[in-house]
Design an enzyme around this catalytic site. Structure first.
Site, short mmCIF file in Angstrom:
data_model
loop_
_atom_site.label_atom_id
_atom_site.label_comp_id
_atom_site.label_asym_id
_atom_site.label_seq_id
_atom_site.Cartn_x
_atom_site.Cartn_y
_atom_site.Cartn_z
N TYR A 1 0.82 -1.22 0.00
CA TYR A 1 0.00 0.00 0.00
C TYR A 1 0.85 1.26 0.00
CZ TYR A 1 -4.05 -2.92 0.10
OH TYR A 1 -5.00 -3.83 -0.27
N HIS B 1 -14.37 0.12 -0.82
CA HIS B 1 -13.21 -0.68 -0.40
C HIS B 1 -12.17 0.14 0.35
CE1 HIS B 1 -14.21 -3.86 -3.72
NE2 HIS B 1 -15.02 -3.90 -2.69
N GLN C 1 -15.21 1.31 -6.13
CA GLN C 1 -14.41 0.25 -5.50
C GLN C 1 -12.96 0.70 -5.39
OE1 GLN C 1 -15.57 -3.80 -7.43
NE2 GLN C 1 -16.31 -2.20 -8.78
N ASP D 1 -8.23 4.96 -4.67
CA ASP D 1 -7.56 6.23 -5.01
C ASP D 1 -8.51 7.40 -4.71
OD1 ASP D 1 -9.20 6.94 -7.33
OD2 ASP D 1 -8.12 5.43 -8.48
P1 OAD Z 1 -10.46 -5.26 -12.33
O1 OAD Z 1 -9.01 -5.13 -12.61
O2 OAD Z 1 -10.98 -6.58 -11.88
O3 OAD Z 1 -11.29 -4.86 -13.63
C1 OAD Z 1 -10.96 -3.71 -14.36
C2 OAD Z 1 -11.97 -3.53 -15.46
O4 OAD Z 1 -11.67 -2.31 -16.12
C3 OAD Z 1 -11.95 -4.64 -16.53
O5 OAD Z 1 -13.27 -5.03 -16.83
C4 OAD Z 1 -11.27 -3.96 -17.72
O6 OAD Z 1 -11.76 -4.44 -18.98
C5 OAD Z 1 -11.69 -2.52 -17.51
N1 OAD Z 1 -10.77 -1.54 -18.11
C6 OAD Z 1 -9.43 -1.63 -18.34
N2 OAD Z 1 -8.97 -0.49 -18.86
C7 OAD Z 1 -10.02 0.35 -18.97
C8 OAD Z 1 -10.20 1.69 -19.43
N3 OAD Z 1 -9.19 2.41 -19.89
N4 OAD Z 1 -11.45 2.22 -19.38
C9 OAD Z 1 -12.50 1.51 -18.90
N5 OAD Z 1 -12.40 0.25 -18.46
C10 OAD Z 1 -11.18 -0.33 -18.49
O7 OAD Z 1 -10.84 -4.10 -11.29
P2 OAD Z 1 -12.13 -3.94 -10.36
O8 OAD Z 1 -13.33 -4.51 -11.01
O9 OAD Z 1 -12.16 -2.53 -9.91
O10 OAD Z 1 -10.47 -5.00 -4.25
O11 OAD Z 1 -11.72 -4.86 -9.14
C11 OAD Z 1 -12.58 -4.97 -8.05
C12 OAD Z 1 -11.81 -5.19 -6.78
O12 OAD Z 1 -10.91 -6.28 -6.94
C13 OAD Z 1 -10.89 -4.04 -6.40
O13 OAD Z 1 -11.57 -3.00 -5.71
C14 OAD Z 1 -9.87 -4.70 -5.52
C15 OAD Z 1 -9.63 -5.96 -6.34
O14 OAD Z 1 -9.22 -7.08 -5.65
C16 OAD Z 1 -9.72 -5.13 -3.15
O15 OAD Z 1 -8.50 -5.07 -3.15
C17 OAD Z 1 -10.53 -5.38 -1.91
#
Ligand code: OAD
Length: 237
Positions: free
Chosen positions: A55, A106, A88, A91
């Site tokens: 972190y 989160h 989620q 930042d």
């Molecule tokens: P992920 O990394 O799982 O998913 C990111 C999503 O953003 C994917 O569906 C990509 O296709 C999409 N993506 C990538 N680049 C992009 C862009 N330029 N514009 C729009 N979309 C884009 O991230 P989260 O779904 O946020 O939790 O993950 C959820 C949680 O999993 C996080 O909060 C974290 C992680 O483990 C904890 O650490 C508790």
């Protein structure tokens, strides 16, 4: 006239164009770290130094990052709509772009709390959470009560204290917008189901989305471009 409500659910993808790594894309954070080591409560009890280091790196990266046009477009929706952002992301780029109502599901990178009393086992009080800005935390950095400081992050294995507020924001929305989340992590991934029967749901993501619902319109673009398209859709309503 009362403003329509837009609830925006965001994930790591909205910050990708600010240079912040997502979790599950290729070369995402979970390809380079084991979730159970750096983002779980068991990992913290096993080896807190590794967790602090992870972190600390995220905080340093955030210091140098800037909100992008998608964060700013989401903030600008407030001119015409009553907007709640449920993110989620840990930042602070939505805040820095000007959004005013943000639910951090989160947790937040720039905040810390004492590890005792402020966890699942010992209870949790928002009153003991405080800002640390972009500084590192080390083992031996103590809260006023003498306990080790920990990041104010919801880890795997911990409850999500703000989920009720998020459900409320989604269920009251006239329009639900989802940006840049893989919808893999519950309970956040299930939030869209609380949208009203006739509430339109827009998803901005360049990849396939793992949900199939008659209310969903998938804008298959990166967040900055997708937000331009979404704003044009709102104009033509
Ligand atoms: P992920 O990394 O799982 O998913 C990111 C999503 O953003 C994917 O569906 C990509 O296709 C999409 N993506 C990538 N680049 C992009 C862009 N330029 N514009 C729009 N979309 C884009 O991230 P989260 O779904 O946020 O939790 O993950 C959820 C949680 O999993 C996080 O909060 C974290 C992680 O483990 C904890 O650490 C508790």
């Amino acid at each position: 006239m009362k403003k329509k409500k837009i609830t925006v659910l965001t994930g790591a993808g909205v910050s990708a164009e600010s240079g912040i790594s997502t979790f599950r894309d290729s070369n995402g954070l979970w390809e380079n770290y084991r979730v159970e080591d750096v983002a779980s409560i068991e990992g913290w009890y096993r080896n807190p130094a590794v967790v602090l280091d992870f972190y600390n790196q995220r905080r340093r990266q955030l210091k140098d990052a800037q909100p992008n046009a998608a964060h700013r477009a989401i903030a600008s929706l407030e001119q015409d709509y009553d907007v709640t952002v449920v993110t989620q992301n840990v930042d602070n780029l939505h805040e820095r772009a000007g959004s005013t109502k943000i639910i951090h599901l989160h947790g937040e990178l720039t905040k810390v709390r004492p590890e005792d009393r402020c966890n699942e086992r010992d209870g949790f009080s928002e009153a003991e959470v405080f800002d640390i800005g972009y500084d590192d935390i080390s083992l031996g950095d103590l809260a006023p009560d003498g306990a080790q400081l920990r990041p104010h992050i919801v880890w795997f294995g911990e409850a999500v204290p703000k989920i009720e507020q998020a459900i409320d924001a989604v269920s009251r929305a006239d329009i639900l917008l989802i940006v840049g989340t893989s919808l893999q992590v519950y309970p956040a991934a299930g939030l869209y189901r609380y949208a009203g029967y006739d509430t339109p749901i827009y998803i901005i993501d360049p990849k396939d989305v793992p949900v199939n619902d008659r209310r969903i319109v998938h804008i298959r673009e990166v967040a900055t471009k997708g937000m331009e398209i979404f704003k044009n859709i709102l104009k033509s309503e």
